[in-house]
Scaffold this motif. Sequence first.
Motif, mmCIF file in Angstrom:
data_model
loop_
_atom_site.group_PDB
_atom_site.id
_atom_site.type_symbol
_atom_site.label_atom_id
_atom_site.label_comp_id
_atom_site.label_asym_id
_atom_site.label_seq_id
_atom_site.Cartn_x
_atom_site.Cartn_y
_atom_site.Cartn_z
ATOM 1 N N GLY A 119 0.805 -1.209 0.000
ATOM 2 C CA GLY A 119 0.000 0.000 0.000
ATOM 3 C C GLY A 119 0.844 1.267 0.000
ATOM 4 N N PHE A 181 -6.384 -0.458 3.069
ATOM 5 C CA PHE A 181 -7.134 -0.411 1.822
ATOM 6 C C PHE A 181 -8.622 -0.200 2.102
ATOM 7 C CE2 PHE A 181 -3.251 -2.437 0.497
ATOM 8 C CZ PHE A 181 -3.052 -1.955 -0.787
ATOM 9 N N ARG A 257 -6.124 1.916 -2.310
ATOM 10 C CA ARG A 257 -5.284 2.363 -1.219
ATOM 11 C C ARG A 257 -5.954 3.576 -0.563
ATOM 12 N NH1 ARG A 257 0.103 5.901 -0.460
ATOM 13 N NH2 ARG A 257 0.041 5.739 1.807
#
Length: 360
Positions: A119, A181, A257
């Motif tokens: 991420g 996320f 993300r």
Amino acid sequence: MVIELFDYDAELSRYNVRLRAVAGVGPADRVLDIGCGTGQTTRDAARSAPSGSALGVDVSRPMVDRARALGAEEGIRNVSFERADAQVHPFAPEGFTLGLSRFGTMFFTDPVAAFTNIGRALRPGARLVQLVWQAYHRQEWSTAIRQALAADRMAPAGHGHGAFSLADPTVTAGVLTAAGFTAVEITEVREPIYYGPAAADARDALFELRMVQELVAGLDAAATARALDRLLVMLDAHDTGAGVWFDSSAWLVTARRGPAGKASVGSCLPHAGNRLTLGRGGHPVADVEKRGDDHPEPSPPGEAQPRHVQQHVDQRREREEHDSEQRPDPGVEGRVDQRRPGDPDDEQAEPREDPTDDRE
């Protein structure tokens, strides 16, 4: 020395079409391909992003070497490959606009930490699109091979290791949420996978995957010979006339993300905004665009005819549907956002349902 590598690209050809369609790589995207293997998915992404780039990472040196050679051979200038462990590799922060993985994220020792690291490499709002295997019992390639080789014996415990570590969609949604996320969507995809043009080729492929060696470990020479005879008979039965194919089931997982600094490592509770499409009896069903015979083109490798392959897998699916109707409804308590607006009723929904350590 030439190292023989299993042809994952041929095996997963139909899944590759699904992944590309959902990923939708744009002309200027900067793509990170996790667990890239020999780089087919990375090269595809690079071609779709002529003003951008694609980086493929994998822990296997032979596969990365092959990926680099193929990229150079095909003259793709905006693609690169690196031998790296995506769990801990120091990617440039927010350096990528899209993350991809075709069965390359199931072997992380610490999934939350690994996806947190991935991420960080993505820009806020960037998408992560990945394919992961569903549970072992939903994989004909695994169950049929084990049955042929193990017969009445129990298959070795732990065979496949992490290949099915993301098989539970609720757990997967929780892991991604904990890693920062958002907008996690998990959809079932079901496609046949390819092991070779004939039974003998498929047997050799299974040896390359070391699936055979693990399942006959401990047998004497005579018992091993009998097991290999059963394997060849089973593989021959799966020869559709267009090669040896097995049914399989995967999850297509998409997520974005979240804003920087929002990861909450240690918390794996599903997020209320996540979506999981379920069907009859609480079993997940596909939520993908339908086209023709319900399988996207192009055709599988060689001159494989989808109709031949489909006849084989459809027979198995009909048996599964019949069996599931005989079982009591297990319910769907605890699932994540069980229906999307506009989804068909359960009764109308159409059901869809490693090597071991180095399976992509």
